[in-house]
Design an enzyme around this catalytic site. Structure first.
Site, PDB file in Angstrom:
ATOM      1  N   THR A 157     -12.852   6.078  18.462  1.00  0.00           N
ATOM      2  CA  THR A 157     -13.679   5.601  17.354  1.00  0.00           C
ATOM      3  C   THR A 157     -15.194   5.628  17.636  1.00  0.00           C
ATOM      4  O   THR A 157     -15.635   5.491  18.771  1.00  0.00           O
ATOM      5  CB  THR A 157     -13.245   4.171  16.940  1.00  0.00           C
ATOM      6  OG1 THR A 157     -11.827   4.151  16.788  1.00  0.00           O
ATOM      7  CG2 THR A 157     -13.868   3.742  15.644  1.00  0.00           C
ATOM      8  N   GLU A 180      -3.704   8.271  15.158  1.00  0.00           N
ATOM      9  CA  GLU A 180      -3.995   7.061  14.369  1.00  0.00           C
ATOM     10  C   GLU A 180      -2.749   6.250  14.049  1.00  0.00           C
ATOM     11  O   GLU A 180      -2.821   5.044  13.807  1.00  0.00           O
ATOM     12  CB  GLU A 180      -4.717   7.452  13.075  1.00  0.00           C
ATOM     13  CG  GLU A 180      -5.729   6.441  12.627  1.00  0.00           C
ATOM     14  CD  GLU A 180      -6.901   6.349  13.583  1.00  0.00           C
ATOM     15  OE1 GLU A 180      -7.270   5.226  13.942  1.00  0.00           O
ATOM     16  OE2 GLU A 180      -7.437   7.392  14.000  1.00  0.00           O
ATOM     17  N   ASP A 187      -1.738   2.876  15.263  1.00  0.00           N
ATOM     18  CA  ASP A 187      -2.295   1.645  14.682  1.00  0.00           C
ATOM     19  C   ASP A 187      -1.252   0.911  13.831  1.00  0.00           C
ATOM     20  O   ASP A 187      -1.484  -0.230  13.416  1.00  0.00           O
ATOM     21  CB  ASP A 187      -3.529   1.951  13.818  1.00  0.00           C
ATOM     22  CG  ASP A 187      -4.818   1.942  14.632  1.00  0.00           C
ATOM     23  OD1 ASP A 187      -4.770   1.573  15.814  1.00  0.00           O
ATOM     24  OD2 ASP A 187      -5.874   2.309  14.091  1.00  0.00           O
ATOM     25  N   GLU A 219      -8.709   7.462  17.089  1.00  0.00           N
ATOM     26  CA  GLU A 219      -7.942   6.351  17.651  1.00  0.00           C
ATOM     27  C   GLU A 219      -8.129   6.242  19.156  1.00  0.00           C
ATOM     28  O   GLU A 219      -9.068   5.641  19.595  1.00  0.00           O
ATOM     29  CB  GLU A 219      -6.467   6.425  17.266  1.00  0.00           C
ATOM     30  CG  GLU A 219      -5.682   5.142  17.151  1.00  0.00           C
ATOM     31  CD  GLU A 219      -6.099   3.936  17.952  1.00  0.00           C
ATOM     32  OE1 GLU A 219      -7.058   3.276  17.516  1.00  0.00           O
ATOM     33  OE2 GLU A 219      -5.463   3.610  18.952  1.00  0.00           O
ATOM     34  N   GLY A 224     -11.433  -0.399  18.542  1.00  0.00           N
ATOM     35  CA  GLY A 224     -10.103  -0.912  18.204  1.00  0.00           C
ATOM     36  C   GLY A 224     -10.203  -2.308  17.619  1.00  0.00           C
ATOM     37  O   GLY A 224     -11.113  -2.617  16.846  1.00  0.00           O
TER      38      GLY A 224
HETATM   39  N1  GLY Z   1      -8.236   3.191  15.224  1.00  0.00           N
HETATM   40  C1  GLY Z   1      -9.149   2.147  15.134  1.00  0.00           C
HETATM   41  C2  GLY Z   1      -8.954   1.323  13.920  1.00  0.00           C
HETATM   42  O1  GLY Z   1      -8.689   1.862  12.887  1.00  0.00           O
HETATM   43  O2  GLY Z   1      -9.028   0.138  13.957  1.00  0.00           O
END
Ligand code: GLY
Length: 548
Positions: free
Chosen positions: A368, A405, A408, A388, A455
């Protein structure tokens, strides 16, 4: 050593970016100096904040490939300097139609080990960053789309120097060297990773960006690159189900910003499927009566209050936040003053409340990147962009990295026989923590823009940057420099920085389980200063904020 690219030479030449005004009238803050320079170059040609965001994203994919790029997605908030309206673009990677609630479980019924889940075809959602930017550009671009890629194409084709941070991640994520394209691009013949200052050429990425410049996001929906993405995901040792139909059917969604009051301001952020906007608004509402402006950043009362509030918002996040197309999210209830008051009443100034509710097992990671841009017309972009994990799923196609991703999502679909929020489902967008944020004054003038990488820690980082700027009236840079205290409804994490660790004993005495740790961060911010703008970039990363 190869010659430095013209883009880098330009960046070094104008490194200080001469300022004609006491305060800059346009500004770019992003996680890599070359990306900032690419954005400023577009602004200097009369480009809009969205035009600059396209150039910044393309250069981040070149120079900060561990964090974002063509193979990922994101959320972009746009502020219109004339109408003062906010438009929200959801370019979150969607799960393929073949996704199942149990896709992250192994044969033993337990979640796959994290590294296996990340490095898999299962984790790859529909890459959507380019579709997002294309949609935003159609509505708010000023320069031709095809004119926004030249600097990044040149850097990828002629070479760019590896940053300290990219070098560190190449050294850390050793399995990335098993990916043939990565090996050829970022590693030496003896398999050692490129070091800081080594020059990397990524001709395949230059070719892909040229195609996107010429033909737009269709290049990623059909044709050879789309076919290769599908083939790679499906032929992985842990295959996913991504199909050409998934790529063709993806839609960028325009959403309403979630907004709420904080003191004299209105704070607006990203609603579901992100948890960021609601969590930050809840936290500010819970904290408001405590008047943090009476404290200093390192006062134990402020630290305790931030940590306790963070527990509460993370408990709600785990329980309620999901893709609203699949599960209704009670946004109004979560922000209602009566509910906020009940949550606030759980806080004692004398004792930590401990873990709140249950914390479903899931994965925590951070790739990110966040960029913040303001143009001369007062239009602004707050864009958090992601693949991610560092280097995403560790697969490359067309010189870019495929995201992971979908880790998540909650790794498990049920808990105590009940379906959990954020379980994987076909076509669903995984819950995010990304928190692109705008703050407006009573006239709806933009006061500041902020967001972060990191994150789940994005939420606490962004919250503290807001408190720094709004309660303690710190400059954007000073607010980003403040050592971080984080709590994701578990231990209280103190960043190993400055005088913060010295408060560990006092926080333990209040009942906190304290961990002192390094923190990655990833904030960028721009705030109103005089008749112009001041900016900041997280000192924990390579970024800068520059304007003129
Ligand atoms: N992958 C980071 C977020 O969407 O929180």
């Amino acid at each position: 050593m190869r010659r430095l690219s013209a883009a880098l030479a330009f960046a070094l030449l104008v490194g200080g970016v001469g300022r004609a005004h006491a305060e800059p009238q346009q500004m770019v803050a992003a996680a890599h100096p070359l990306a900032v320079q690419a954005g400023l170059e577009v602004l200097s040609r009369g480009g809009s904040a969205v035009d600059a965001a396209v150039a910044v994203q393309m250069m981040l994919g070149v120079a900060e490939p561990q964090a974002s790029g063509i193979g990922g997605g994101g959320f972009l908030l746009y502020y219109d300097g004339t109408s003062h309206a906010i438009t929200v673009y959801d370019g979150r990677e969607a799960a393929p139609a073949g996704a199942t609630p149990t896709m992250f479980l192994g044969a033993d019924g337990k979640p796959l080990p994290f590294r296996q889940a990340v490095a898999s075809g299962i984790s790859v959602g529909v890459p959507s960053a380019v579709a997002l930017l294309e949609t935003a550009h159609k509505e708010h671009g000023r320069l031709p789309w095809s004119s926004l890629f030249a600097t990044s194409i040149e850097a990828a084709r002629n070479g760019f120097p590896v940053s300290a941070r990219l070098a560190a991640w190449l050294d850390t994520v050793k399995p990335f060297a098993d990916e043939p394209s990565a090996r050829a691009t970022y590693y030496n013949a003896d398999r050692s990773p490129k070091k800081e200052g080594d020059i990397v050429v990524n001709a395949a990425l230059a070719d892909t960006m040229q195609l996107i410049a010429d033909k737009g996001s269709a290049v990623l929906r059909e044709g050879p690159i789309a076919e290769e993405m599908v083939a790679r995901v499906r032929s992985h040792i842990r295959p996913g189900t991504l199909s050409l139909a998934d790529l063709a059917n993806y839609k960028v969604i325009r959403r309403e910003a979630v907004c709420g009051p904080y003191r004299v301001w209105t704070v607006c952020g990203m609603g579901p499927p992100s948890s960021g906007g609601i969590a930050i608004l809840q936290a500010l509402a819970i904290l408001e009566p405590f008047k943090l402006s009476d404290d200093k950043p390192n006062d134990v009362r402020a630290l305790h209050l931030i940590a306790e509030t963070s527990r509460l918002i993370f408990a709600d996040r785990a329980h309620y936040i999901d893709d609203p197309a699949f599960t209704p999210v009670p946004v109004e209830k979560l922000l209602a003053p009566a509910y906020i008051a009940r949550r606030r009443a759980l806080i004692s100034l004398d004792k930590s409340m401990g873990v709140q509710g249950s914390v479903p097992p899931g994965y925590v990671e951070h790739g990110t990147s966040h960029m913040t841009i303001v143009d001369r017309q007062g239009n602004a972009v707050s864009f958090t962009t992601t693949i991610e994990a560092p280097f995403g799923s560790l697969m490359m196609v067309g010189g870019f990295i495929l995201n992971n991703e979908l880790t998540d999502f909650s790794a498990v679909a049920e808990r105590d026989g009940q379906p959990v929020a954020n379980r994987p489902e076909p076509g669903k967008r995984p819950r995010s923590s990304m928190s692109p944020t705008f703050v407006l004054n009573r006239n709806r003038d933009l006061v500041l823009s902020v967001g972060s990488a990191g994150g789940q820690r994005i939420i606490g980082d962004t919250l503290q940057a807001l408190i720094g700027m709004l309660d303690w009236n710190l400059s954007a840079q000073a607010a980003l420099d403040v050592p971080r205290i984080l709590n994701m409804n578990g231990p209280t994490e103190l960043e190993e920085k400055g005088d913060l660790p010295a408060q560990a004993g006092r926080l333990r005495a209040l009942g906190h389980e304290v961990q002192v740790r390094r923190h990655e961060g990833g904030l960028t911010a721009i705030r109103r200063e005089g008749d112009g703008w001041g900016g900041g970039a997280d000192p924990r990363r390579d970024g800068v904020a520059k304007g003129d």
